[in-house]
Design a protein around this motif. Structure first.
Motif, PDB file in Angstrom:
ATOM      1  N   GLU A 252       2.191   9.273  -9.429  1.00  0.00           N
ATOM      2  CA  GLU A 252       2.117   7.898  -8.958  1.00  0.00           C
ATOM      3  C   GLU A 252       1.052   7.076  -9.691  1.00  0.00           C
ATOM      4  O   GLU A 252       1.088   5.840  -9.636  1.00  0.00           O
ATOM      5  CB  GLU A 252       1.797   7.859  -7.453  1.00  0.00           C
ATOM      6  N   THR A 253       0.107   7.742 -10.337  1.00  0.00           N
ATOM      7  CA  THR A 253      -1.051   7.023 -10.875  1.00  0.00           C
ATOM      8  C   THR A 253      -1.004   6.919 -12.401  1.00  0.00           C
ATOM      9  O   THR A 253      -0.309   7.669 -13.079  1.00  0.00           O
ATOM     10  CB  THR A 253      -2.361   7.722 -10.462  1.00  0.00           C
TER      11      THR A 253
ATOM     12  N   LEU B 267       5.824   1.349  -9.643  1.00  0.00           N
ATOM     13  CA  LEU B 267       5.662   1.676  -8.227  1.00  0.00           C
ATOM     14  C   LEU B 267       5.059   0.531  -7.416  1.00  0.00           C
ATOM     15  O   LEU B 267       5.162   0.513  -6.189  1.00  0.00           O
ATOM     16  CB  LEU B 267       4.764   2.916  -8.070  1.00  0.00           C
TER      17      LEU B 267
ATOM     18  N   ILE C  71       4.863  -0.560  -2.860  1.00  0.00           N
ATOM     19  CA  ILE C  71       3.682  -0.379  -2.015  1.00  0.00           C
ATOM     20  C   ILE C  71       3.420  -1.675  -1.254  1.00  0.00           C
ATOM     21  O   ILE C  71       3.133  -2.713  -1.851  1.00  0.00           O
ATOM     22  CB  ILE C  71       2.453   0.012  -2.861  1.00  0.00           C
TER      23      ILE C  71
ATOM     24  N   LEU D  53       5.032   7.918  -0.685  1.00  0.00           N
ATOM     25  CA  LEU D  53       4.051   7.558  -1.701  1.00  0.00           C
ATOM     26  C   LEU D  53       2.656   7.740  -1.126  1.00  0.00           C
ATOM     27  O   LEU D  53       2.287   7.110  -0.123  1.00  0.00           O
ATOM     28  CB  LEU D  53       4.230   6.102  -2.136  1.00  0.00           C
TER      29      LEU D  53
ATOM     30  N   LEU E 142      -0.058   6.788  -2.395  1.00  0.00           N
ATOM     31  CA  LEU E 142      -0.827   5.553  -2.557  1.00  0.00           C
ATOM     32  C   LEU E 142      -0.577   4.601  -1.386  1.00  0.00           C
ATOM     33  O   LEU E 142      -1.477   3.874  -0.972  1.00  0.00           O
ATOM     34  CB  LEU E 142      -0.493   4.873  -3.887  1.00  0.00           C
TER      35      LEU E 142
ATOM     36  N   ALA F 249      -1.999   2.402  -9.860  1.00  0.00           N
ATOM     37  CA  ALA F 249      -0.606   2.848  -9.741  1.00  0.00           C
ATOM     38  C   ALA F 249       0.199   2.560 -10.999  1.00  0.00           C
ATOM     39  O   ALA F 249      -0.085   1.606 -11.738  1.00  0.00           O
ATOM     40  CB  ALA F 249       0.048   2.162  -8.546  1.00  0.00           C
TER      41      ALA F 249
ATOM     42  N   ALA G 271      -1.574  11.812  -5.108  1.00  0.00           N
ATOM     43  CA  ALA G 271      -0.829  10.757  -5.803  1.00  0.00           C
ATOM     44  C   ALA G 271      -0.720  11.064  -7.292  1.00  0.00           C
ATOM     45  O   ALA G 271       0.340  10.873  -7.908  1.00  0.00           O
ATOM     46  CB  ALA G 271      -1.512   9.408  -5.583  1.00  0.00           C
TER      47      ALA G 271
ATOM     48  N   LEU H  75      -4.878  -2.143  -7.087  1.00  0.00           N
ATOM     49  CA  LEU H  75      -3.731  -1.262  -7.304  1.00  0.00           C
ATOM     50  C   LEU H  75      -3.165  -1.289  -8.723  1.00  0.00           C
ATOM     51  O   LEU H  75      -2.762  -0.242  -9.240  1.00  0.00           O
ATOM     52  CB  LEU H  75      -2.623  -1.571  -6.289  1.00  0.00           C
TER      53      LEU H  75
END
Length: 219
Positions: free
Chosen positions: A136-137, A191, A195, A75, A77, A187, A131, A183
């Protein structure tokens, strides 16, 4: 080789001593005499490596941007968070990193030498772009804007914390809190549990990095 190694160690000693004094007093108030006294080297040795106080400041700023100790992560992030956590853990322990931040936030030094903020933005923006490409975002995220806000938040956490006796030694904890708060706006929700944003992670990264450096030095 032994002579080369001694020269490198002397250079590092001078740089660390200068960094401590710049961090304590600021660039303008620091003197070469104090740096010589702190490093316990001769004037000739200092000027062999650094022709001026300005050259010392430039050398410190050159070391400001570092991702050492942060391995690639699945990941991106997590990798971004790791950079912020590990830097927060290293900064109070490494005079050169602390002095680089002091020089960057000191108005006089900033106008004279510039800062490494654009380089940090490039690092963070690149990871956020990766990311985003990896899904991921959150939709519509602007990597550059997020990188800028993270940089402002990280720097402000250090600068404000230094002026508050109850928070000056809590940089890693406060940077972890900063990431935990930000975050959810970066994210995908699914996810977030994957993290890790903890002080323990910063300490693990630092221990691993120190061990690897020690092993490389012995070999």
């Amino acid at each position: 080789m032994a002579q080369q190694q001694r020269a490198l160690l002397t250079r590092q000693l001078i740089l660390s001593s200068a960094a401590e004094i710049f961090d304590e007093k600021g660039f303008d108030s620091a003197s070469i005499a104090e740096i010589l006294d702190r490093s316990e080297v001769t004037k000739g040795a200092l000027y062999f490596h650094f022709p001026s106080k300005e050259a010392l400041a430039q050398a410190i700023l050159e070391k400001a941007v570092t991702t050492e100790g942060v391995p690639p992560q699945e990941l991106k992030l997590q990798e971004l968070v790791d950079i912020g956590l590990l830097l927060a853990h290293r900064l109070p322990r490494e005079p050169v990193l602390s002095a680089a931040l002091r020089l960057s936030t000191d108005r006089s030094a900033r106008f004279r030498f510039g800062t490494r903020w654009p380089d940090w933005l490039q690092v963070s923006t690149g990871l956020l772009q990766e990311a985003r490409e990896h899904g991921e975002t959150l939709p519509g995220l602007d990597p550059g804007e997020v990188a800028y806000l993270l940089l402002c938040g990280w720097t402000g956490t250090r600068v404000v914390g230094e002026g508050m006796p109850d928070r000056g030694s809590r940089l890693t904890e406060d940077v972890a809190a900063l990431h935990r708060i930000m975050l959810p706006g970066i994210a995908l929700p699914e996810l977030l549990p994957r993290i890790e944003v903890t002080v323990a992670r910063a300490k693990r990264l630092h221990r691993t990095w120190v061990r690897k450096n020690a092993a490389a030095t012995r070999s």
